[in-house]
Design a protein around this motif. Structure first.
Motif, PDB file in Angstrom:
ATOM      1  N   ASP A 158      35.183 -18.563 -61.755  1.00 15.79           N
ATOM      2  CA  ASP A 158      36.407 -18.405 -62.763  1.00 15.79           C
ATOM      3  C   ASP A 158      37.453 -17.342 -61.949  1.00 15.79           C
ATOM      4  N   HIS A 159      37.254 -17.011 -60.881  1.00 21.25           N
ATOM      5  CA  HIS A 159      38.127 -16.278 -60.048  1.00 21.25           C
ATOM      6  C   HIS A 159      38.369 -16.744 -58.626  1.00 21.25           C
ATOM      7  N   LEU A 160      37.289 -17.424 -57.950  1.00 22.57           N
ATOM      8  CA  LEU A 160      37.704 -17.853 -56.667  1.00 22.57           C
ATOM      9  C   LEU A 160      36.716 -19.189 -56.334  1.00 22.57           C
ATOM     10  N   ALA A 161      37.333 -20.298 -56.241  1.00 20.41           N
ATOM     11  CA  ALA A 161      36.425 -21.325 -56.242  1.00 20.41           C
ATOM     12  C   ALA A 161      36.919 -22.516 -55.272  1.00 20.41           C
ATOM     13  N   VAL A 162      36.020 -23.281 -54.719  1.00 23.59           N
ATOM     14  CA  VAL A 162      36.578 -24.468 -53.609  1.00 23.59           C
ATOM     15  C   VAL A 162      36.337 -25.556 -54.179  1.00 23.59           C
ATOM     16  N   VAL A 163      36.992 -26.623 -54.276  1.00 23.09           N
ATOM     17  CA  VAL A 163      37.057 -27.832 -54.798  1.00 23.09           C
ATOM     18  C   VAL A 163      37.157 -28.829 -53.571  1.00 23.09           C
ATOM     19  N   GLU A 164      36.070 -29.621 -53.533  1.00 26.01           N
ATOM     20  CA  GLU A 164      36.326 -30.587 -52.304  1.00 26.01           C
ATOM     21  C   GLU A 164      36.575 -31.845 -52.903  1.00 26.01           C
ATOM     22  N   GLY A 165      37.145 -32.942 -51.896  1.00 34.63           N
ATOM     23  CA  GLY A 165      37.516 -34.196 -52.341  1.00 34.63           C
ATOM     24  C   GLY A 165      38.450 -34.860 -51.463  1.00 34.63           C
ATOM     25  N   GLY A 166      38.971 -36.014 -51.793  1.00 35.85           N
ATOM     26  CA  GLY A 166      40.096 -36.630 -50.955  1.00 35.85           C
ATOM     27  C   GLY A 166      41.440 -36.765 -51.708  1.00 35.85           C
ATOM     28  N   ILE A 167      41.871 -37.758 -51.683  1.00 34.95           N
ATOM     29  CA  ILE A 167      43.343 -38.205 -52.031  1.00 34.95           C
ATOM     30  C   ILE A 167      43.260 -38.089 -53.637  1.00 34.95           C
ATOM     31  N   GLU A 168      42.138 -38.552 -54.371  1.00 33.84           N
ATOM     32  CA  GLU A 168      42.091 -38.525 -55.811  1.00 33.84           C
ATOM     33  C   GLU A 168      42.078 -37.301 -56.298  1.00 33.84           C
ATOM     34  N   GLU A 169      41.110 -36.551 -55.726  1.00 37.03           N
ATOM     35  CA  GLU A 169      41.030 -35.097 -56.059  1.00 37.03           C
ATOM     36  C   GLU A 169      42.177 -34.068 -56.118  1.00 37.03           C
ATOM     37  N   THR A 170      42.661 -34.412 -55.013  1.00 35.98           N
ATOM     38  CA  THR A 170      43.957 -33.616 -54.640  1.00 35.98           C
ATOM     39  C   THR A 170      45.171 -34.103 -55.440  1.00 35.98           C
ATOM     40  N   SER A 171      45.173 -35.231 -55.882  1.00 37.03           N
ATOM     41  CA  SER A 171      46.438 -36.005 -56.781  1.00 37.03           C
ATOM     42  C   SER A 171      46.202 -35.089 -58.153  1.00 37.03           C
ATOM     43  N   GLU A 172      44.931 -35.089 -58.381  1.00 40.10           N
ATOM     44  CA  GLU A 172      44.650 -34.632 -60.024  1.00 40.10           C
ATOM     45  C   GLU A 172      45.068 -33.046 -59.849  1.00 40.10           C
ATOM     46  N   LEU A 173      44.776 -32.254 -58.928  1.00 35.93           N
ATOM     47  CA  LEU A 173      44.917 -31.124 -58.753  1.00 35.93           C
ATOM     48  C   LEU A 173      46.287 -30.727 -58.753  1.00 35.93           C
ATOM     49  N   ILE A 174      47.093 -31.478 -58.159  1.00 34.58           N
ATOM     50  CA  ILE A 174      48.581 -31.147 -57.860  1.00 34.58           C
ATOM     51  C   ILE A 174      49.427 -31.513 -59.092  1.00 34.58           C
ATOM     52  N   HIS A 175      48.720 -32.278 -59.913  1.00 33.15           N
ATOM     53  CA  HIS A 175      49.239 -32.664 -61.322  1.00 33.15           C
ATOM     54  C   HIS A 175      48.711 -31.603 -62.367  1.00 33.15           C
ATOM     55  N   SER A 176      47.978 -30.703 -62.109  1.00 34.21           N
ATOM     56  CA  SER A 176      47.530 -29.870 -62.995  1.00 34.21           C
ATOM     57  C   SER A 176      48.470 -28.791 -63.176  1.00 34.21           C
ATOM     58  N   LYS A 177      48.408 -28.065 -64.306  1.00 35.23           N
ATOM     59  CA  LYS A 177      49.373 -26.811 -64.550  1.00 35.23           C
ATOM     60  C   LYS A 177      48.931 -25.821 -63.785  1.00 35.23           C
TER      61      LYS A 177
END
Length: 457
Positions: A158-177
């Motif tokens: 809830d303070h520092l996290a690492v999320v792995e993945g490729g294009i799909e995961e990155t796309s979801e992240l950059i479209h998040s608020k």
């Protein structure tokens, strides 16, 4: 991923991250965790690059420890309320600026320095009082997995996290608020991130790249210039965003330079088996580098093994500007060498290209230095050195134009992940009524006088 983002939003609004003692505690924990896990992380990066323990410490851990120590030492000063001058129009009043964290931040890092480029922005974000989601590059897969394991086992997500993945995961992240996105990578992907962030009006810092030039003038200290140039170019097998991408050498130095640079490369005995040279990160990237050598005049090196991801230091001379090797960032151990007769013409040539992330000049001539600084636009650079401007925490590091937007490192990193609130505070015991209705010509005359007087204060 959305659960992590939501939990960080909830944690941020508790105000826990705003505490200076909390920030310092987390940074101290991060340094301790990195030190305790140096072996695990180094082993992972060795699997990705065959990078030696020496070079990993030099370019990854050592750099991060400097960033952490700098933040811990100066975080109270950086976070303090700063008074600014008032104005006659607002007399009497106090005026000050209050730094505050942005909120939940996303750091998307590149593969070439998988720990440094993931954690240096995160350090700045934590120092500023934010929560952080790190998305490491999937290209350096072993380093990505090791970083996620170390962070997840030692810090609350809830303070520092690492999320792995490729294009799909990155796309979801950059479209998040998120409240801030920090991206390190190619210009092409940077444009995609920038466009996605714009949908939610998210501020973005882009650390990109470009073709960073080095210039050697006729009066340079040739031996020292070659020594430093070779080190900077072939560090991490050229997989460095601020590595010299090509070198412009004065025509009078042509033979001596080519002889000297070949001797320097041979003297350094660059080879994976000597533990002083890394592999290319993937077969795909090795193939791309090999393709850049097509129809080029190779004067040194040129050997590679695609499946093993080995690529030896290579020199080419006089490539045409419309060839692929001069159109795209090389990001590998190939150094194009071009020659010039007139320094002004060399500068003019560079100015016709996109603004690079870095630029380097080797000279003893003060006039050349002045022209280099005043005429060329680039993110940052050195005179009679390469790359080492990155390790000065008093410098901001970032690009300009196509090489990036925004900066970080040291205080610049703190500013990148902060909002600075402008506050005007007035007492209630006194009031000037000129601004209030009813309006009159007499009031207007007084307002004009005050505005005229204010320029003297």
């Amino acid at each position: 991923m959305q659960e992590i983002i939501n939990s960080q939003k909830e944690f941020f609004i508790t105000n826990a991250t705003r505490s200076i003692s909390f920030r310092i505690s987390i940074l101290k924990d991060l340094k301790r965790v990195l030190q305790q896990n140096e072996k695990v992380l180094s082993d992972a990066i060795y699997l990705d690059f065959n990078k030696s323990e020496f070079e990993t410490f030099l370019t990854e851990f050592g750099f991060l420890y400097i960033e952490i120590d700098e933040a811990i030492k100066k975080i109270k000063k950086w976070s303090a309320k700063k008074s600014v001058s008032s104005s006659l129009i607002n007399f009497p009043s106090k005026n000050y600026i209050v730094p505050e964290p942005l909120g939940v931040t996303l750091v998307i890092s590149a593969w070439n320095y998988p720990y440094q480029l993931a954690l240096a922005p995160a350090i700045a974000s934590i120092a500023a009082g934010n929560t952080v989601v790190i998305k490491p590059s999937e290209v350096a897969i072993h380093s990505s997995k090791a970083l996620r394991k170390v962070i997840s086992e030692n810090f609350n997500s809830d303070h520092l996290a690492v999320v792995e993945g490729g294009i799909e995961e990155t796309s979801e992240l950059i479209h998040s608020k998120f409240d801030k996105i920090f991206f390190t990578g190619s210009t092409q992907v940077g444009k995609i991130v920038y466009q996605a962030a714009a949908e939610n009006l998210i501020p973005v810092t882009l650390e990109l790249g470009g073709k960073s030039p080095a210039i050697l003038t006729e009066d340079c200290h040739l031996k020292r210039s070659i020594q430093r140039l070779v080190w900077g170019k072939f560090l991490n097998a050229g997989q460095t965003c601020v590595a010299p991408d090509y070198v412009l050498v004065h025509q009078s130095l042509k033979n001596e330079f080519l002889k000297g640079i070949k001797e320097e490369i041979i003297f350094r005995k660059y080879a994976v088996e000597n533990q002083n040279f890394t592999k290319i990160v993937s077969v795909k990237h090795t193939q791309r580098l090999a393709s850049l050598l097509e129809n080029q005049e190779i004067v040194f090196g040129g050997n590679y093994h695609i499946e093993n991801r080995d690529f030896e230091p290579t020199l080419i001379v006089n490539p045409t500007w419309d060839s692929a090797i001069m159109q795209e960032e090389i990001f590998g151990p190939i150094l194009p060498v071009l020659f010039y007769d007139d320094f002004n013409a060399a500068l003019q040539l560079i100015k016709t290209k996109e603004k690079p992330l870095a630029a380097y000049l080797f000279t003893e001539n003060s006039k050349y230095k002045s022209q280099f600084l005043s005429e060329l636009s680039f993110g940052g650079g050195c005179i009679n050195e390469v790359i080492m401007h990155l390790v000065n925490g008093n410098f901001g590091f970032g690009g300009v134009g196509a090489s990036g937007i925004g900066a970080y490192h040291g205080y610049e990193g703190f500013k990148t992940f902060s909002h600075f609130k402008s506050i005007l505070e007035k007492p209630t015991f006194f009031e000037i009524h000129l601004r209030y209705s009813q309006y009159s010509n007499r009031k207007l005359k007084w307002i004009k006088k005050i505005l005229n007087w204010s320029k003297y204060f």
